[in-house]
Write an enzyme that holds these catalytic residues in place. Structure first.
Site, PDB file in Angstrom:
ATOM      1  N   ASP B  26      -9.664  -0.365  -5.895  1.00  0.00           N
ATOM      2  CA  ASP B  26      -9.144  -1.418  -5.045  1.00  0.00           C
ATOM      3  C   ASP B  26     -10.317  -1.879  -4.172  1.00  0.00           C
ATOM      4  O   ASP B  26     -11.289  -1.132  -4.004  1.00  0.00           O
ATOM      5  CB  ASP B  26      -7.998  -0.877  -4.188  1.00  0.00           C
ATOM      6  CG  ASP B  26      -7.462  -1.929  -3.234  1.00  0.00           C
ATOM      7  OD1 ASP B  26      -7.221  -3.057  -3.686  1.00  0.00           O
ATOM      8  OD2 ASP B  26      -7.288  -1.610  -2.032  1.00  0.00           O
ATOM      9  N   ASP B  28     -10.329  -4.398  -0.862  1.00  0.00           N
ATOM     10  CA  ASP B  28     -10.209  -4.491   0.600  1.00  0.00           C
ATOM     11  C   ASP B  28      -9.651  -3.186   1.154  1.00  0.00           C
ATOM     12  O   ASP B  28      -8.635  -2.685   0.687  1.00  0.00           O
ATOM     13  CB  ASP B  28      -9.308  -5.671   0.994  1.00  0.00           C
ATOM     14  CG  ASP B  28      -9.556  -6.120   2.435  1.00  0.00           C
ATOM     15  OD1 ASP B  28     -10.676  -5.932   2.938  1.00  0.00           O
ATOM     16  OD2 ASP B  28      -8.620  -6.660   3.055  1.00  0.00           O
TER      17      ASP B  28
END
Lengths: 302, 302
Positions: B26, B28
């Site tokens: 992932d 952010d």
């Protein structure tokens, strides 16, 4: 079990007239279909008025003000007075002014159309959003600072719904737990002239999703009891001597039963004989059932 | 129970590198916060590449194409290649082309932005709606005839959402039970530069409400397994030798666990120590936990 009324036993209709002083009517599917009157509707309303009954029209339509909605009655030749019409837009305005005593120094952020704005104005409630050109844009929203003057968000059907309106409503509700969250009604669809389209409940759905389950909206329209609270704020009536006439079990009849009113289902709208007596009948059981509102003419013929 | 990794025991990080060939990230909250790199992220990605690991970036962002999203990596000085980036827009396009084998003679009706259109184009899928000026209007919709060429409706975050788009999507899905109903992701909100705003799940909500519970949408983004199906269609990897690195238990870690991948939670994003060990810990338990992605630098230092 519902009492089935039949014009072969006309005295039963006169009993109904004797028993109830206030008659609340759903409109589409009961008095008319689109632009076509249901046979006998005008005469029956005339009979009720001649017997000094109070007549109220209770509809979930929230895009039209009562004044605009009355034009529909006029066009079909049905006698109706503005103060007899309870649309969910007006009911929402009355709920704010008379049930919640919405403070004079606060404003409502509106997702909705001019009819809703007219009704807020008629109840003296300040509002922003709605048809304001600044909020009717397809551009991404700019900064949305918290606005402590926004004391409520009111959502109705809005065919100009857009991301700026949704974002502003979301931010006001998200940033201020005191901000009241109302919807004119939560109908998932509405039958437009162009066929079934997303309804007020669909316009409300993005906010419910973004805010999550801890921030529900209070919906005003039938079947919710808030509609009856709003009617009570404007009209004095005895629920035990009041009857709700409608074509929908899950809105009209549910609304009447929840409010302690008698209920009369007509089969000229969305509910069929099959929904009542078929293999999986509804759990919502009206007190009375008749084929059509026109059947009540039998009362005076008897 | 999760294995807690600590830079005081650096050999554990090298064990992790030995055990997993494919590293899904992932972005952010893991590699960056907004425009700020997380300390050590660049070096760790460099270590992984130098040890011939496959690196994939798996994000629910659906408004940007991979090409646009890569600019974010470039701007932060992170090496990334377009075919390593799996946004939910691209994953939706791949899901249509490679998992559903979407017919060449059908079109997708799009609620979404240009990034989503770019990805559909890259997979050779015809579409209508989206940024078409005809659908980007605040006027009430005109006639919406059934269109048998529309084989799917695909909904993503769309800051130009409006009633015409919602009505067209609703009618295509309502009139045709064969029409596929997809969403890039169902995140209820998204953290914009201007604060929290309604997310793709909120844009999808009016359709779910209007269509009712019998017509659910398939959401592509994490935590749904459809995202992994789309990655599998483009990359050959062994789930047993793959690890998902993320900061969110209910998207990243849930996604990894559902797909049979190992999972590494970092505490630089939305999940805190308290969510793991506090009075009501999450039922989603990552295999490994470390304070920050930067900790993996300890592997080569050991």
């Amino acid at each position: 079990m519902s009492v089935r009324l039949d014009t072969k036993a006309p005295e039963r209709y006169q009993e109904l007239l004797n028993k109830y002083d206030t008659w609340m009517f759903d409109c589409d599917g009961v008095l008319w279909h689109g632009d076509r009157l249901i046979d006998g509707a005008v005469e029956v309303l005339h009979i009720l008025r001649s017997q000094k009954k109070r007549v109220l029209f209770v509809t979930n339509n929230a895009t039209k003000s009562r004044r605009n909605y009355k034009k529909k009655f006029d066009g079909l030749g049905i006698e109706a007075h503005v103060d007899e019409v309870f649309g969910s837009a007006y009911a929402a305005a009355v709920y704010l002014s008379s049930v919640l005593n919405f403070p004079m120094d606060k404003r409502v952020y509106v997702i909705g159309m001019s009819g809703l704005e007219d009704e807020l104005r008629s109840e003296g409630i300040s509002f922003i959003g709605g048809t304001d050109p600044a909020d009717n844009t397809l551009s991404a929203p700019g900064e949305i600072p918290p606005d402590p003057s926004v004391g409520a968000v009111l959502v109705g059907l809005d065919t100009s719904i857009n991301y700026t309106k949704l974002s502003r409503a979301f931010r006001y509700l998200h940033s201020n737990p005191e901000c009241v969250f109302l919807a004119t009604n939560d109908d998932s669809t509405f039958p437009s002239e162009k066929g079934l389209l997303p309804g007020a409940g669909a316009i409300l759905a993005p906010l419910l999703t973004a805010l999550g389950p801890n921030r529900p909206a209070t919906a005003i329209g039938k079947p919710n009891s808030t509609m009856l609270d709003a009617i009570k704020a404007k009209h004095d009536f005895d629920p035990e001597r009041t009857i709700m006439v409608g074509d929908r079990l899950n809105t009209d009849i549910k609304f009447g039963k929840a409010g302690g009113l008698a209920t009369l289902l007509v089969l000229t709208g969305i509910t069929s004989e099959e929904n009542l007596t078929g293999p999986s009948p509804s759990t919502i059981v009206p007190d009375y059932v008749t084929a059509s509102i026109g059947d009540l003419r039998a009362a005076v013929a008897s």
